[in-house]
Write a protein that holds these residues in place. Structure first.
Motif, PDB file in Angstrom:
ATOM      1  N   ARG A 106      21.228 -13.702  23.847  1.00 53.15           N
ATOM      2  CA  ARG A 106      21.570 -14.258  24.902  1.00 53.15           C
ATOM      3  C   ARG A 106      22.195 -15.248  24.620  1.00 53.15           C
ATOM      4  O   ARG A 106      21.738 -16.358  24.072  1.00 53.15           O
ATOM      5  CB  ARG A 106      20.328 -14.612  25.958  1.00 53.15           C
ATOM      6  N   PRO A 118      25.414 -13.788  35.375  1.00 55.00           N
ATOM      7  CA  PRO A 118      24.876 -13.725  34.245  1.00 55.00           C
ATOM      8  C   PRO A 118      24.143 -14.888  33.933  1.00 55.00           C
ATOM      9  O   PRO A 118      23.610 -14.920  32.772  1.00 55.00           O
ATOM     10  CB  PRO A 118      25.939 -13.282  33.321  1.00 55.00           C
ATOM     11  N   ARG A 119      24.453 -16.225  34.590  1.00 57.14           N
ATOM     12  CA  ARG A 119      24.072 -17.426  34.329  1.00 57.14           C
ATOM     13  C   ARG A 119      22.428 -17.450  34.123  1.00 57.14           C
ATOM     14  O   ARG A 119      21.669 -16.958  35.050  1.00 57.14           O
ATOM     15  CB  ARG A 119      24.552 -18.413  35.246  1.00 57.14           C
ATOM     16  N   GLU A 120      21.943 -17.914  33.364  1.00 57.57           N
ATOM     17  CA  GLU A 120      20.336 -18.262  32.945  1.00 57.57           C
ATOM     18  C   GLU A 120      19.846 -19.225  34.029  1.00 57.57           C
ATOM     19  O   GLU A 120      20.629 -20.178  34.053  1.00 57.57           O
ATOM     20  CB  GLU A 120      19.964 -18.447  31.576  1.00 57.57           C
ATOM     21  N   ASP A 125      26.806 -20.726  30.466  1.00 66.05           N
ATOM     22  CA  ASP A 125      25.801 -19.721  30.140  1.00 66.05           C
ATOM     23  C   ASP A 125      24.403 -19.632  31.035  1.00 66.05           C
ATOM     24  O   ASP A 125      23.664 -18.890  31.189  1.00 66.05           O
ATOM     25  CB  ASP A 125      25.688 -19.830  28.526  1.00 66.05           C
ATOM     26  N   ASN A 150      31.896 -24.094  25.586  1.00 63.99           N
ATOM     27  CA  ASN A 150      31.868 -22.596  25.295  1.00 63.99           C
ATOM     28  C   ASN A 150      32.654 -22.063  23.970  1.00 63.99           C
ATOM     29  O   ASN A 150      32.270 -21.410  23.280  1.00 63.99           O
ATOM     30  CB  ASN A 150      32.384 -21.825  26.452  1.00 63.99           C
ATOM     31  N   ARG A 192      29.964 -10.937  29.004  1.00 68.18           N
ATOM     32  CA  ARG A 192      29.861 -11.691  30.012  1.00 68.18           C
ATOM     33  C   ARG A 192      30.967 -12.083  30.709  1.00 68.18           C
ATOM     34  O   ARG A 192      31.179 -12.331  32.024  1.00 68.18           O
ATOM     35  CB  ARG A 192      29.408 -13.216  29.619  1.00 68.18           C
ATOM     36  N   THR A 193      32.248 -11.595  30.204  1.00 73.45           N
ATOM     37  CA  THR A 193      33.625 -12.002  30.870  1.00 73.45           C
ATOM     38  C   THR A 193      34.089 -10.874  31.438  1.00 73.45           C
ATOM     39  O   THR A 193      33.611  -9.667  31.379  1.00 73.45           O
ATOM     40  CB  THR A 193      34.519 -12.621  29.775  1.00 73.45           C
ATOM     41  N   ALA A 251      27.695 -10.339  22.896  1.00 67.93           N
ATOM     42  CA  ALA A 251      27.212 -10.681  24.009  1.00 67.93           C
ATOM     43  C   ALA A 251      28.011 -11.843  24.931  1.00 67.93           C
ATOM     44  O   ALA A 251      27.868 -11.637  26.023  1.00 67.93           O
ATOM     45  CB  ALA A 251      25.858 -11.461  23.605  1.00 67.93           C
ATOM     46  N   ILE A 252      28.776 -12.559  24.279  1.00 66.04           N
ATOM     47  CA  ILE A 252      29.551 -13.536  25.020  1.00 66.04           C
ATOM     48  C   ILE A 252      30.732 -12.431  25.862  1.00 66.04           C
ATOM     49  O   ILE A 252      31.051 -12.755  26.980  1.00 66.04           O
ATOM     50  CB  ILE A 252      30.414 -14.368  23.962  1.00 66.04           C
TER      51      ILE A 252
END
Length: 292
Positions: free
Chosen positions: A4, A62-64, A29, A232, A291-292, A287-288
């Motif tokens: 993550r 997707p933000r924690e 993130d 980032n 997210r996009t 994983a990055i």
């Protein structure tokens, strides 16, 4: 391997409704919805309800989502923990963790509240005692009850408590920061760097991000949205590094190299440990990208 990304984690004041709404749209993130330092004493109760409602409402994508509560030794901490438990964010951030007993206590309370296992615990490391006892605190992650997943460095508080100067390069506290990283790595805990206070000093911020990457930090905590994109970028594996990692994995995955500890790639000797490192690099990059 599944990772993550925690490259950029932005503090947002829990008393500010506009900030909480904005947190749903920012390219970070993770967001720390703060009930502690960012909230005045007379606004803490209102902030508690505001943050809990925001987490329950969702919409963070997707933000924690992380709720930082006040310490359990304060007038607000116990109620903060109960409200955070009911909201069930991705994580609850505990301030000024100084010994494993604090983590066990919180873990027992969360279990009693029936909080799902998907809610983890993050620990602020921001006092001299925490630095001195970092091995014991880190080892608490071996106990599933504690839910301990992430260390967040509180460099401002460390400077205050030790009287060390906050200077470019952070030489006075470099040893302490590396102790926390060593503890985290020994017990599978991610480590997030402390904040950069002069948010308009972009060059200074970029230098500290680069330093954090070199030290092995997983990401950095932030105080302003303008810091998100450069952070980032700093904590994302460069494209050339990802390409090289894929090549290392591919050469070790060849049938003829299945039992080998060392292979040759582009005229250089590469060890199997480099393949393990490469798999992590690729997993993070994937994983990055997801997210996009």
């Amino acid at each position: 391997m599944s990772l993550r990304p925690r490259r950029s984690v932005l503090y947002m004041p829990g008393s500010n409704a506009r900030a909480l709404e904005k947190a749903r749209t920012l390219p970070c993130d993770g967001v720390i919805l703060d009930l502690e330092d960012a909230v005045a004493p007379d606004a803490k109760v209102e902030a508690r309800f505001r943050v809990a409602d925001a987490v329950r409402a969702g919409g963070f994508g997707p933000r924690e989502t992380v709720i930082r509560i006040n310490g359990l030794d304060t007038p607000w901490g116990t109620d903060d923990l109960a409200a955070a438990a009911a909201a069930a964010p991705d994580a609850i951030l505990l301030p000024k963790v100084q010994d494993p007993a604090q983590l066990v206590d919180v873990g027992e309370r969360l279990s009693a509240f029936g909080v799902p296992a998907t809610t983890s615990v993050w620990a602020m490391i921001e006092t001299p005692i925490a630095i001195l006892d970092i091995k014991a605190i880190s080892a608490a992650a071996l106990n599933p009850l504690t839910r301990l997943k992430v260390f967040v460095l509180g460099t401002n508080d460390l400077a205050k408590e030790t009287r060390a100067a906050l200077v470019p390069g952070r030489a006075p506290m470099m040893g302490w920061l590396m102790q926390v990283i060593a503890g985290g790595r020994a017990y599978g805990i991610d480590v997030l760097d402390g904040v950069w206070n002069a948010f308009q000093d972009q060059a200074g911020f970029a230098a500290e991000c680069a330093q954090g990457v070199e030290m092995g930090m997983d990401g950095k905590t932030l105080i302003h949205p303008s810091q998100i994109e450069p952070c980032n970028l700093a904590f994302s594996p460069p494209a050339a590094e990802v390409e090289k990692a894929r090549a290392i994995i591919a050469v070790f995955d060849r049938p003829e190299n299945a039992g080998k500890g060392v292979v040759t790639l582009d005229g250089r000797m590469v060890e199997r440990m480099h393949a393990d490192m490469a798999r992590r690099t690729v997993a993070l990059a994937d994983a990055i990208a997801a997210r996009t």
